[in-house]
Design an enzyme around this catalytic site. Structure first.
Site, PDB file in Angstrom:
ATOM      1  NE  ARG A  88      -2.619   0.299   3.590  1.00  0.00           N
ATOM      2  CZ  ARG A  88      -2.618   1.523   4.105  1.00  0.00           C
ATOM      3  NH1 ARG A  88      -1.494   2.020   4.578  1.00  0.00           N
ATOM      4  NH2 ARG A  88      -3.710   2.234   4.141  1.00  0.00           N
ATOM      5  CG  ASP A  98      -2.973   4.987   6.862  1.00  0.00           C
ATOM      6  OD1 ASP A  98      -4.126   5.399   6.925  1.00  0.00           O
ATOM      7  OD2 ASP A  98      -2.565   4.159   6.034  1.00  0.00           O
TER       8      ASP A  98
END
Ligand code: ADE
Length: 233
Positions: A154, A169
């Site tokens: 990712r 994140d």
């Protein structure tokens, strides 16, 4: 493009996950290619044995060295040298910084153990990065390998629709937890979205999120915060 060679005795257990959602799309889009290698196929005897009883006695079975050396040598002579990763609860704890480093590699080889452990010659005879995903014991390295692949893939540019989402994140630089998120409806069962998020003031929203992230980190994971300087007397 990240190429991953996943050595496992249970390729069918990981195939579905790798083909789903973000990892599936990353593979279709050519950002990631995962090759599943069943190392049982590299065992030379007629029963395709990969494990044996431990010398010195004791419970459980130990993974034999030969099929694993054969499998690693085959992968690397066919595809080229890899960053080798051994999944084991004895390894270094896996952190976001490790995922960032792995996302910059061209080729990874992940070895999933099963049974009681690996013959020590597997560790001694080849260079590995030994990784643990936490202080608990799973029955094999497959779930840890999937966690490592997903955390790494990712971060490859283009894999997430919105390149900023990985940046923001939890655990991305600096090590901090994520701020709270809200979507519609603005009020749900009496619980209101904080007014600031509805204000349209982007600077105020950013400042609120930043403070929320700090507060949440202090409350839940004070170990992640930079150490307070100790007074000098
Ligand atoms: N294999 C079994 N348990 C594990 C863990 N916690 N991390 C990595 N590999 C493992």
């Amino acid at each position: 493009m990240l190429e991953v060679h996943l050595l496992t005795l249970f390729p069918e257990a990981v195939q579905g996950y790798l083909d789903s959602s973000i990892l599936g799309r990353a593979q279709t889009a050519g950002h990631l290619k995962v090759h599943l290698v069943d190392f049982r196929q590299f065992s030379k005897d007629k029963h395709r044995t990969v494990d044996d009883r431990p010398f010195g006695g004791g419970p459980g079975m130990v993974l034999k060295p030969e099929p694993i050396f054969e499998a690693v040598e085959w992968v690397e002579s066919t595809h080229g040298p890899c960053q080798r990763i051994l999944l084991t609860p004895d390894g270094q704890p896996f952190r976001q910084a490790n995922a960032v480093a792995l996302s910059q590699e061209a080729r990874l080889l992940l070895l999933c153990g099963r049974y009681e452990g690996f013959d020590e010659r597997i560790r001694l005879g080849m260079k590995w990065q030994e990784i643990s995903i936490g202080d608990y014991v799973l029955s094999g390295g497959e779930l840890p390998a999937l966690a490592v692949i997903e955390a790494t893939a990712r971060l490859i540019p283009g894999v997430l629709g919105h390149d900023q989402s990985a940046q923001e994140d939890s655990f991305t630089n600096p090590q901090q937890l994520d701020h709270p998120h809200y979507t519609r409806p603005a009020e749900f069962r009496g619980m209101k979205t904080p007014d600031i998020l509805l204000s349209g003031d982007h600077q105020a929203v950013a400042a609120w999120r930043h403070q929320q992230a700090i507060d949440r980190t202090a409350q839940r994971r004070p170990d992640l915060l930079p150490e307070e300087p100790t007074p000098e007397h």
